[in-house]
Design a protein around this motif. Structure first.
Motif, mmCIF file in Angstrom:
data_model
loop_
_atom_site.group_PDB
_atom_site.id
_atom_site.type_symbol
_atom_site.label_atom_id
_atom_site.label_comp_id
_atom_site.label_asym_id
_atom_site.label_seq_id
_atom_site.Cartn_x
_atom_site.Cartn_y
_atom_site.Cartn_z
ATOM 1 N N ALA A 103 0.840 -1.202 0.000
ATOM 2 C CA ALA A 103 0.000 0.000 0.000
ATOM 3 C C ALA A 103 0.872 1.247 0.000
ATOM 4 O O ALA A 103 1.929 1.292 0.642
ATOM 5 C CB ALA A 103 -0.936 -0.003 1.216
ATOM 6 N N GLU A 106 -2.386 7.505 -0.702
ATOM 7 C CA GLU A 106 -3.448 7.783 -1.689
ATOM 8 C C GLU A 106 -3.053 8.898 -2.654
ATOM 9 O O GLU A 106 -3.453 8.898 -3.808
ATOM 10 C CB GLU A 106 -4.725 8.223 -0.965
ATOM 11 C CG GLU A 106 -5.549 7.081 -0.422
ATOM 12 C CD GLU A 106 -6.601 7.544 0.589
ATOM 13 O OE1 GLU A 106 -7.267 6.672 1.154
ATOM 14 O OE2 GLU A 106 -6.738 8.766 0.838
ATOM 15 N N TYR A 109 -0.888 9.751 -6.999
ATOM 16 C CA TYR A 109 -1.924 9.555 -8.031
ATOM 17 C C TYR A 109 -1.420 8.764 -9.234
ATOM 18 O O TYR A 109 -2.179 8.060 -9.891
ATOM 19 C CB TYR A 109 -2.476 10.914 -8.500
ATOM 20 C CG TYR A 109 -3.097 11.694 -7.372
ATOM 21 C CD1 TYR A 109 -4.266 11.235 -6.743
ATOM 22 C CD2 TYR A 109 -2.509 12.872 -6.908
ATOM 23 C CE1 TYR A 109 -4.820 11.936 -5.685
ATOM 24 C CE2 TYR A 109 -3.064 13.581 -5.850
ATOM 25 C CZ TYR A 109 -4.214 13.107 -5.245
ATOM 26 O OH TYR A 109 -4.750 13.786 -4.193
ATOM 27 N N ASP A 112 -0.298 3.187 -9.525
ATOM 28 C CA ASP A 112 -1.411 2.243 -9.342
ATOM 29 C C ASP A 112 -0.973 0.791 -9.405
ATOM 30 O O ASP A 112 -1.723 -0.088 -8.994
ATOM 31 C CB ASP A 112 -2.475 2.473 -10.427
ATOM 32 C CG ASP A 112 -3.289 3.711 -10.116
ATOM 33 O OD1 ASP A 112 -3.687 3.856 -8.948
ATOM 34 O OD2 ASP A 112 -3.487 4.533 -11.026
ATOM 35 N N GLY A 183 -9.923 -3.368 5.554
ATOM 36 C CA GLY A 183 -9.400 -2.215 4.821
ATOM 37 C C GLY A 183 -9.519 -0.915 5.590
ATOM 38 O O GLY A 183 -9.030 0.129 5.136
ATOM 39 N N LYS A 187 -7.505 2.784 5.068
ATOM 40 C CA LYS A 187 -8.289 3.970 4.721
ATOM 41 C C LYS A 187 -8.043 5.092 5.722
ATOM 42 O O LYS A 187 -7.816 6.252 5.345
ATOM 43 C CB LYS A 187 -9.767 3.580 4.710
ATOM 44 C CG LYS A 187 -10.618 4.528 3.978
ATOM 45 C CD LYS A 187 -11.958 3.909 3.606
ATOM 46 C CE LYS A 187 -12.829 5.009 3.047
ATOM 47 N NZ LYS A 187 -14.183 4.955 3.577
ATOM 48 N N HIS A 190 -4.978 6.891 4.969
ATOM 49 C CA HIS A 190 -4.867 7.449 3.615
ATOM 50 C C HIS A 190 -3.882 6.670 2.744
ATOM 51 O O HIS A 190 -3.048 7.246 2.052
ATOM 52 C CB HIS A 190 -4.503 8.932 3.673
ATOM 53 C CG HIS A 190 -5.452 9.705 4.527
ATOM 54 N ND1 HIS A 190 -6.754 9.947 4.177
ATOM 55 C CD2 HIS A 190 -5.312 10.222 5.770
ATOM 56 C CE1 HIS A 190 -7.372 10.585 5.139
ATOM 57 N NE2 HIS A 190 -6.523 10.778 6.131
ATOM 58 N N LYS A 192 -3.544 3.371 -0.160
ATOM 59 C CA LYS A 192 -4.299 2.569 -1.137
ATOM 60 C C LYS A 192 -3.467 1.352 -1.544
ATOM 61 O O LYS A 192 -2.237 1.416 -1.620
ATOM 62 C CB LYS A 192 -4.655 3.416 -2.371
ATOM 63 C CG LYS A 192 -3.431 3.915 -3.135
ATOM 64 C CD LYS A 192 -3.802 4.695 -4.391
ATOM 65 C CE LYS A 192 -2.535 5.184 -5.110
ATOM 66 N NZ LYS A 192 -2.803 5.988 -6.304
ATOM 67 N N SER A 195 -3.075 -2.089 -7.574
ATOM 68 C CA SER A 195 -4.029 -2.998 -8.221
ATOM 69 C C SER A 195 -3.484 -4.423 -8.327
ATOM 70 O O SER A 195 -4.250 -5.377 -8.252
ATOM 71 C CB SER A 195 -4.437 -2.461 -9.592
ATOM 72 O OG SER A 195 -3.277 -2.297 -10.374
#
Ligand SMILES: Nc1ncnc2c1ncn2[C@@H]1O[C@H](COP(=O)(O)OP(=O)(O)OP(=O)(O)O)[C@@H](O)[C@H]1O
Ligand SMILES: O=P(O)(O)OC[C@H]1O[C@H](OP(=O)(O)OP(=O)(O)O)[C@H](O)[C@@H]1O
Length: 231
Positions: A103, A106, A109, A112, A183, A187, A190, A192, A195
């Motif tokens: 992770a 967030e 950007y 991913d 999760g 969260k 902050h 993510k 993928s």
């Protein structure tokens, strides 16, 4: 031959582990008082139970000090080098689900995928004067995934002993590898999940030490088939 089964003595897997054995017709009773770390299976004099923590269980099955253990796949793969050669995952028990994930903040950007992260890692020293820092308690899984599966070599692991998700905000690391179930901790911090950043989908497993004395031993086969029959 006495067969030793290691079961969680505390924590989130304790009750579910005992319940599975009870359903499988192997009721666990403590030897001595309630706080004892030894037990037995009612009606089976050749079986001993050792109550240990989930991480100790993976170590003891890995070394062959016990015959069976119930613990998380994550702890087995992290705690034992070449786990599949040393132990057999005899059954997946359907509780203790958690994913080991990569992770990142967030606000990254443009990041991913692991390939994106590889680009960041390659540029990191030029931009920041140091290597990308990963906070984790899963050293082995992180190295296998980053270096082995994704060819990412430029990073540094910062050992985390807890509150790993807080490391990016506190500045002690840039990204994390940790477990997540709902999760909500990611969260709240902050972060993510990339993928393709799920390293392992873990759950509690019945794990058997691979030992020559188990070959053709009906008592070993009976324990495995009894547990499998109630899943
Ligand atoms: N939300 C969760 N948080 C932490 N571990 C979880 C979670 N859900 C499932 N697990 C699994 O539970 C196992 C860890 O259980 P537990 O925390 O009881 O272990 P432990 O070894 O006793 O802990 P410790 O040694 O840190 O006291 C791991 O296999 C992990 O994947
Ligand atoms: O995805 P979530 O549902 O938010 O769960 C994940 C979190 O739960 C665990 O911590 P926990 O507070 O249970 O303590 P531990 O690390 O001591 O096991 C784990 O280390 C994560 O931080």
């Amino acid at each position: 031959m006495t067969i030793t089964i290691a079961l969680p003595s505390k924590g989130r897997m304790k009750d579910d582990a005992s319940a599975i054995f009870e359903r499988a017709g192997m009721r666990i009773v403590a030897v001595g008082n309630d706080r004892s770390y030894r037990g037995r299976v009612e009606g089976a004099d050749d079986v001993e139970v050792a109550f240990l923590s989930a991480s100790e269980i993976s170590r003891e099955v890995g070394s062959g000090a016990v015959d069976f253990g119930v613990t998380g796949e994550d702890l087995v793969r992290e705690g034992i080098a070449d786990a599949d050669a040393r132990v057999e995952f005899a059954a997946r028990l359907g509780f203790g689900h958690a994913d080991v994930v990569v992770a990142v903040p967030e606000v990254w950007y443009d990041v991913d995928t692991m390939a994106d992260l590889g680009d960041v890692a390659a540029d990191f020293r030029a931009r920041h004067g140091r290597r990308l820092a990963i906070a984790t308690k899963y050293w082995r899984l992180t190295q296998q995934f980053f270096s082995g599966s994704h060819g990412i070599q430029l990073y540094r692991i910062v050992e985390s002993l807890g509150a790993t998700e807080g490391a990016p905000a506190s500045g002690s690391a840039d990204i994390i590898v940790d477990i997540t179930s709902t999760g909500s901790t990611l969260k709240a911090n902050h972060l993510k999940i990339l993928s393709d950043g799920v390293i392992l989908r873990s759950e509690a497993c019945l794990v058997r030490a691979r030992k020559p004395s188990h070959e053709g031993n009906p008592a070993i086969d009976r324990i495995i088939s009894s547990v499998r029959s109630v899943l």
